[in-house]
Design an enzyme around this catalytic site. Structure first.
Site, PDB file in Angstrom:
ATOM      1  N   LYS A   1      -0.182 -59.452  14.188  1.00  0.00           N
ATOM      2  CA  LYS A   1       1.227 -59.298  13.799  1.00  0.00           C
ATOM      3  C   LYS A   1       1.440 -58.203  12.752  1.00  0.00           C
ATOM      4  O   LYS A   1       2.492 -57.593  12.712  1.00  0.00           O
ATOM      5  CB  LYS A   1       1.772 -60.625  13.254  1.00  0.00           C
ATOM      6  CG  LYS A   1       2.068 -61.647  14.345  1.00  0.00           C
ATOM      7  CD  LYS A   1       2.683 -62.900  13.738  1.00  0.00           C
ATOM      8  CE  LYS A   1       3.067 -63.878  14.831  1.00  0.00           C
ATOM      9  NZ  LYS A   1       3.736 -65.062  14.310  1.00  0.00           N
TER      10      LYS A   1
ATOM     11  N   GLY B   1       1.579 -72.433   2.146  1.00  0.00           N
ATOM     12  CA  GLY B   1       0.926 -71.356   2.883  1.00  0.00           C
ATOM     13  C   GLY B   1       1.620 -70.046   2.582  1.00  0.00           C
ATOM     14  O   GLY B   1       2.805 -70.028   2.191  1.00  0.00           O
ATOM     15  N   ALA B   2       0.875 -68.938   2.741  1.00  0.00           N
ATOM     16  CA  ALA B   2       1.443 -67.616   2.421  1.00  0.00           C
ATOM     17  C   ALA B   2       0.984 -66.577   3.439  1.00  0.00           C
ATOM     18  O   ALA B   2       0.842 -65.402   3.117  1.00  0.00           O
ATOM     19  CB  ALA B   2       1.047 -67.216   1.001  1.00  0.00           C
ATOM     20  N   GLY B   3       0.739 -67.019   4.683  1.00  0.00           N
ATOM     21  CA  GLY B   3       0.325 -66.088   5.740  1.00  0.00           C
ATOM     22  C   GLY B   3       1.528 -65.527   6.476  1.00  0.00           C
ATOM     23  O   GLY B   3       2.647 -65.491   5.946  1.00  0.00           O
TER      24      GLY B   3
ATOM     25  N   ASP C   1      10.457 -64.667  14.577  1.00  0.00           N
ATOM     26  CA  ASP C   1      10.063 -65.920  13.919  1.00  0.00           C
ATOM     27  C   ASP C   1      11.075 -66.298  12.835  1.00  0.00           C
ATOM     28  O   ASP C   1      11.401 -67.487  12.662  1.00  0.00           O
ATOM     29  CB  ASP C   1       8.681 -65.786  13.252  1.00  0.00           C
ATOM     30  CG  ASP C   1       7.540 -65.886  14.246  1.00  0.00           C
ATOM     31  OD1 ASP C   1       7.726 -66.499  15.319  1.00  0.00           O
ATOM     32  OD2 ASP C   1       6.456 -65.333  13.945  1.00  0.00           O
TER      33      ASP C   1
HETATM   34  P1  NAP Z   1      -1.988 -67.311   8.882  1.00  0.00           P
HETATM   35  O1  NAP Z   1      -1.361 -65.963   8.774  1.00  0.00           O
HETATM   36  O2  NAP Z   1      -3.439 -67.420   9.180  1.00  0.00           O
HETATM   37  O3  NAP Z   1      -1.659 -68.082   7.498  1.00  0.00           O
HETATM   38  C1  NAP Z   1      -2.062 -69.405   7.297  1.00  0.00           C
HETATM   39  C2  NAP Z   1      -1.849 -69.823   5.844  1.00  0.00           C
HETATM   40  O4  NAP Z   1      -2.356 -71.161   5.705  1.00  0.00           O
HETATM   41  C3  NAP Z   1      -2.598 -68.975   4.822  1.00  0.00           C
HETATM   42  O5  NAP Z   1      -1.923 -68.985   3.600  1.00  0.00           O
HETATM   43  C4  NAP Z   1      -3.916 -69.730   4.745  1.00  0.00           C
HETATM   44  O6  NAP Z   1      -4.644 -69.491   3.572  1.00  0.00           O
HETATM   45  C5  NAP Z   1      -3.423 -71.146   4.748  1.00  0.00           C
HETATM   46  N1  NAP Z   1      -4.477 -72.089   5.122  1.00  0.00           N
HETATM   47  C6  NAP Z   1      -5.285 -72.028   6.209  1.00  0.00           C
HETATM   48  N2  NAP Z   1      -6.145 -73.064   6.211  1.00  0.00           N
HETATM   49  C7  NAP Z   1      -5.872 -73.784   5.081  1.00  0.00           C
HETATM   50  C8  NAP Z   1      -6.422 -74.962   4.506  1.00  0.00           C
HETATM   51  N3  NAP Z   1      -7.440 -75.614   5.104  1.00  0.00           N
HETATM   52  N4  NAP Z   1      -5.919 -75.416   3.344  1.00  0.00           N
HETATM   53  C9  NAP Z   1      -4.896 -74.764   2.724  1.00  0.00           C
HETATM   54  N5  NAP Z   1      -4.322 -73.625   3.229  1.00  0.00           N
HETATM   55  C10 NAP Z   1      -4.810 -73.155   4.389  1.00  0.00           C
HETATM   56  O7  NAP Z   1      -1.263 -68.163  10.002  1.00  0.00           O
HETATM   57  P2  NAP Z   1       0.300 -68.125  10.389  1.00  0.00           P
HETATM   58  O8  NAP Z   1       0.538 -67.169  11.479  1.00  0.00           O
HETATM   59  O9  NAP Z   1       1.071 -67.987   9.123  1.00  0.00           O
HETATM   60  O10 NAP Z   1       0.491 -69.586  11.022  1.00  0.00           O
HETATM   61  C11 NAP Z   1       0.483 -70.751  10.205  1.00  0.00           C
HETATM   62  C12 NAP Z   1       0.798 -71.979  11.071  1.00  0.00           C
HETATM   63  O11 NAP Z   1       2.115 -71.865  11.584  1.00  0.00           O
HETATM   64  C13 NAP Z   1      -0.123 -72.093  12.295  1.00  0.00           C
HETATM   65  O12 NAP Z   1      -0.405 -73.458  12.504  1.00  0.00           O
HETATM   66  C14 NAP Z   1       0.736 -71.574  13.432  1.00  0.00           C
HETATM   67  O13 NAP Z   1       0.397 -72.150  14.686  1.00  0.00           O
HETATM   68  C15 NAP Z   1       2.115 -72.027  12.986  1.00  0.00           C
HETATM   69  N6  NAP Z   1       3.190 -71.178  13.529  1.00  0.00           N
HETATM   70  C16 NAP Z   1       4.172 -71.807  14.231  1.00  0.00           C
HETATM   71  C17 NAP Z   1       5.207 -71.073  14.740  1.00  0.00           C
HETATM   72  C18 NAP Z   1       6.292 -71.755  15.526  1.00  0.00           C
HETATM   73  O14 NAP Z   1       7.047 -71.055  16.221  1.00  0.00           O
HETATM   74  N7  NAP Z   1       6.407 -73.066  15.418  1.00  0.00           N
HETATM   75  C19 NAP Z   1       5.265 -69.666  14.551  1.00  0.00           C
HETATM   76  C20 NAP Z   1       4.251 -69.071  13.791  1.00  0.00           C
HETATM   77  C21 NAP Z   1       3.214 -69.852  13.296  1.00  0.00           C
HETATM   78  P3  NAP Z   1      -5.984 -68.552   3.657  1.00  0.00           P
HETATM   79  O15 NAP Z   1      -5.482 -67.163   3.924  1.00  0.00           O
HETATM   80  O16 NAP Z   1      -6.618 -68.773   2.348  1.00  0.00           O
HETATM   81  O17 NAP Z   1      -6.800 -69.086   4.818  1.00  0.00           O
END
Ligand code: NAP
Length: 272
Positions: A69, A132-134, A106
């Protein structure tokens, strides 16, 4: 002769993706011909061949997911204002001149579903805590700030939360809360933007067990597999209204589909 839409998703891994079923449903509902394929591109692999197909209109639209992304940004010619502000894209297309565009659906997808789930409550801006901050947290934070909400970000890596807060500070500076203190928030909305709770790790949760939610809070979990995550179970047991991220997934997909085809699909309810 009507166009046969060639659409797809770039990401890695993609085995779990529900996007093909959603978009095939949209094509059928709009009476359009086409296909939606999965293109697995590993983190170090070259995205450019697929982008060339888009530029030459051999493909008509691509979604982008983890881990591309942000990585794809330098390969694009134009960003919509939302994509620029979020600094991540999930929807790509080429214009008639062959310029590659990126959008982020999104952010509006989340905001749309927040209102769909919580009605009038969601239309009055309040204080939200994002866990979370991703990439997804960036989009959620941007959408809430644009809607006039006060936003606090809590992530296990404080520097990631601080970087996101800095990035978004031109809108209204988000606050940062240490991960260990997230259970002490007074926020009215708690949003899970971590993968905690997602299958197969269904026993994990971002909310500290045995910790009360703030009074009158709502919970929104971006995770939708399983439909009731452990966080949603915690909320249900505490009597806190809560929603999973399925509606956001559908809304962001519908917005991307409209961008590619001009057709607004009726919202399906495909979740099992
Ligand atoms: P990402 O960019 O990988 O970010 C994930 C975030 O969660 C980061 O801050 C990460 O920290 C943190 N994290 C991961 N494992 C962790 C743990 N065990 N304990 C605490 N923090 C943790 O992922 P993303 O794209 O933001 O997606 C996040 C979630 O949202 C996923 O489950 C995804 O499937 C969901 N999502 C849903 C939609 C929807 O349409 N419903 C759309 C987008 C995403 P670190 O960097 O330290 O690992």
């Amino acid at each position: 002769m009507s166009r046969c839409y060639r659409l797809g998703l770039i990401g890695y891994p993609l085995g779990h993706s529900r996007s093909p079923a959603l978009h095939q449903g949209f094509l059928a509902a709009c009476g359009l011909q086409g296909e939606y394929r999965l293109y697995e591109v590993a983190p170090g692999d070259d995205l450019r061949p697929l982008l060339t197909d888009l530029r030459l209109h051999r493909l008509h639209g691509l979604n982008v997911t983890i881990p591309h992304k942000q990585r794809v940004l330098p390969l694009l010619d134009r960003l919509t204002p939302t994509a620029q502000a979020v600094a991540a894209v999930n929807t790509l297309w080429a214009d008639e001149e062959g310029l590659l565009w990126g959008d982020n659906t999104d952010a509006p997808g989340f905001y749309h579903d927040l209102a769909a789930c919580f009605g009038a409550w969601a239309r009055r801006p309040r204080h939200a805590l994002i866990l979370g901050a991703g990439g997804a947290a960036r989009a959620v934070a941007f959408a809430l700030l644009r809607g006039g909400w006060q936003v606090t970000i809590s992530a296990r890596r404080a520097e990631q939360a601080q970087a996101l807060a800095r990035h978004l500070s031109s809108a209204a500076a988000p606050a940062v809360l240490p991960w260990e203190a997230r259970g002490q928030t007074t926020a009215a909305l708690i949003v899970n933007a971590t993968p905690l709770g997602m299958a197969p790790h269904t026993e994990t949760t971002p909310w500290p067990p045995d910790t009360p939610f703030p009074p009158l809070a709502r919970v929104y979990d971006l995770v939708y597999n399983p439909p009731e995550t452990r966080l949603l179970r915690q909320a249900r047991e505490a009597g806190v209204p809560a929603a999973n991220g399925w509606g956001m997934l559908v809304a962001q997909a519908a917005l991307a589909f409209r961008r590619w085809t001009g057709c607004t699909p009726p919202e399906p309810s495909l979740q099992d």
